[in-house]
Scaffold this motif. Structure first.
Motif, short mmCIF file in Angstrom:
data_model
loop_
_atom_site.label_atom_id
_atom_site.label_comp_id
_atom_site.label_asym_id
_atom_site.label_seq_id
_atom_site.Cartn_x
_atom_site.Cartn_y
_atom_site.Cartn_z
N ASP A 163 0.82 -1.22 0.00
CA ASP A 163 0.00 0.00 0.00
C ASP A 163 0.85 1.27 0.00
O ASP A 163 0.52 2.25 -0.64
CB ASP A 163 -0.94 0.01 1.21
CG ASP A 163 -2.01 -1.06 1.10
OD1 ASP A 163 -2.27 -1.53 -0.03
OD2 ASP A 163 -2.58 -1.44 2.14
N GLU A 164 1.95 1.25 0.72
CA GLU A 164 2.83 2.41 0.80
C GLU A 164 3.42 2.76 -0.57
O GLU A 164 3.48 3.92 -0.96
CB GLU A 164 3.95 2.12 1.80
CG GLU A 164 4.55 3.33 2.44
CD GLU A 164 5.54 2.92 3.52
OE1 GLU A 164 6.74 3.03 3.26
OE2 GLU A 164 5.08 2.49 4.60
N ALA A 165 3.84 1.74 -1.31
CA ALA A 165 4.42 1.96 -2.64
C ALA A 165 3.36 2.48 -3.60
O ALA A 165 3.63 3.35 -4.44
CB ALA A 165 5.04 0.67 -3.16
N ILE A 166 2.14 1.99 -3.49
CA ILE A 166 1.05 2.47 -4.35
C ILE A 166 0.76 3.93 -4.06
O ILE A 166 0.59 4.74 -4.97
CB ILE A 166 -0.22 1.61 -4.15
CG1 ILE A 166 0.03 0.20 -4.68
CG2 ILE A 166 -1.42 2.23 -4.83
CD1 ILE A 166 -1.07 -0.78 -4.38
N ALA A 167 0.74 4.31 -2.80
CA ALA A 167 0.49 5.70 -2.43
C ALA A 167 1.60 6.61 -2.96
O ALA A 167 1.33 7.71 -3.45
CB ALA A 167 0.37 5.82 -0.91
N ARG A 168 2.84 6.16 -2.88
CA ARG A 168 3.97 6.94 -3.38
C ARG A 168 3.87 7.13 -4.90
O ARG A 168 4.06 8.23 -5.41
CB ARG A 168 5.29 6.28 -2.99
CG ARG A 168 6.51 7.09 -3.34
CD ARG A 168 7.83 6.53 -2.80
NE ARG A 168 7.96 5.10 -2.76
CZ ARG A 168 7.83 4.35 -1.66
NH1 ARG A 168 7.55 4.90 -0.50
NH2 ARG A 168 7.96 3.03 -1.72
N LEU A 169 3.52 6.07 -5.62
CA LEU A 169 3.37 6.16 -7.08
C LEU A 169 2.21 7.09 -7.44
O LEU A 169 2.31 7.88 -8.39
CB LEU A 169 3.14 4.78 -7.68
CG LEU A 169 4.36 3.87 -7.74
CD1 LEU A 169 3.95 2.47 -8.20
CD2 LEU A 169 5.42 4.45 -8.66
N ALA A 170 1.11 7.02 -6.71
CA ALA A 170 -0.03 7.89 -6.96
C ALA A 170 0.34 9.35 -6.74
O ALA A 170 -0.05 10.23 -7.53
CB ALA A 170 -1.21 7.49 -6.08
N ALA A 171 1.10 9.62 -5.70
CA ALA A 171 1.54 11.00 -5.43
C ALA A 171 2.47 11.50 -6.53
O ALA A 171 2.35 12.65 -6.98
CB ALA A 171 2.23 11.07 -4.07
N GLN A 172 3.38 10.66 -7.00
CA GLN A 172 4.29 11.05 -8.08
C GLN A 172 3.51 11.33 -9.36
O GLN A 172 3.78 12.29 -10.07
CB GLN A 172 5.33 9.97 -8.33
CG GLN A 172 6.35 9.84 -7.23
CD GLN A 172 7.25 8.64 -7.41
OE1 GLN A 172 7.01 7.78 -8.25
NE2 GLN A 172 8.28 8.56 -6.60
N PHE A 173 2.52 10.52 -9.64
CA PHE A 173 1.69 10.70 -10.83
C PHE A 173 0.91 12.02 -10.73
O PHE A 173 0.82 12.78 -11.70
CB PHE A 173 0.73 9.53 -10.99
CG PHE A 173 -0.16 9.65 -12.19
CD1 PHE A 173 0.34 9.42 -13.46
CD2 PHE A 173 -1.48 10.01 -12.04
CE1 PHE A 173 -0.48 9.54 -14.57
CE2 PHE A 173 -2.31 10.14 -13.14
CZ PHE A 173 -1.80 9.91 -14.42
N ALA A 174 0.35 12.29 -9.56
CA ALA A 174 -0.42 13.52 -9.37
C ALA A 174 0.46 14.74 -9.53
O ALA A 174 0.06 15.74 -10.12
CB ALA A 174 -1.09 13.51 -7.99
N MET A 175 1.68 14.68 -9.00
CA MET A 175 2.62 15.80 -9.14
C MET A 175 2.99 16.04 -10.60
O MET A 175 3.03 17.18 -11.06
CB MET A 175 3.88 15.54 -8.32
CG MET A 175 3.66 15.50 -6.82
SD MET A 175 3.46 17.11 -6.10
CE MET A 175 5.11 17.73 -6.24
N ALA A 176 3.22 14.96 -11.33
CA ALA A 176 3.60 15.08 -12.74
C ALA A 176 2.43 15.60 -13.57
O ALA A 176 2.63 16.36 -14.52
CB ALA A 176 4.06 13.73 -13.27
N ALA A 177 1.21 15.25 -13.20
CA ALA A 177 0.03 15.67 -13.97
C ALA A 177 -0.27 17.15 -13.77
O ALA A 177 -0.89 17.76 -14.63
CB ALA A 177 -1.18 14.85 -13.56
N THR A 178 0.20 17.76 -12.68
CA THR A 178 -0.09 19.16 -12.43
C THR A 178 0.99 20.10 -12.97
O THR A 178 0.85 21.29 -12.90
CB THR A 178 -0.25 19.42 -10.91
OG1 THR A 178 0.96 19.02 -10.24
CG2 THR A 178 -1.43 18.64 -10.35
N ARG A 179 2.04 19.56 -13.53
CA ARG A 179 3.13 20.40 -14.06
C ARG A 179 2.83 20.84 -15.46
O ARG A 179 2.23 20.32 -16.26
CB ARG A 179 4.45 19.64 -14.04
CG ARG A 179 4.90 19.45 -12.62
CD ARG A 179 6.23 18.77 -12.58
NE ARG A 179 6.55 18.53 -11.18
CZ ARG A 179 7.58 17.87 -10.79
NH1 ARG A 179 8.39 17.36 -11.66
NH2 ARG A 179 7.81 17.70 -9.53
#
Length: 75
Positions: free
Chosen positions: A59-75
């Protein structure tokens, strides 16, 4: 999630292709497609396309990947 892998080799013997397939099958890879081209003489260039079910992420790795994806999508 599905993982994909491509292996390329030049060979003159079918046993080389079979060996690669058998080695990868031990790790759960499944051959899904092939392509070949004449590399000159009796040598053939072969591409082998594999896939396998990726092991579930903690679950921790999934949350980290989701956060990275969200950050990349807002740039």
């Amino acid at each position: 999630m599905i993982e994909y892998k491509v292996r390329a080799l030049e060979t003159g013997a079918a046993v080389d292709v079979e060996e690669v397939c058998n080695d990868l099958a031990q790790d759960g890879w499944r051959l899904v497609s092939t392509a070949a081209a004449n590399a000159g003489g009796v040598t053939v260039r072969v591409w082998l396309f594999f896939e396998r079910e990726a092991p579930p992420l903690p679950d921790e790795a999934i949350a980290r990947l989701a956060a990275q994806f969200a950050m990349a999508a807002t740039r």
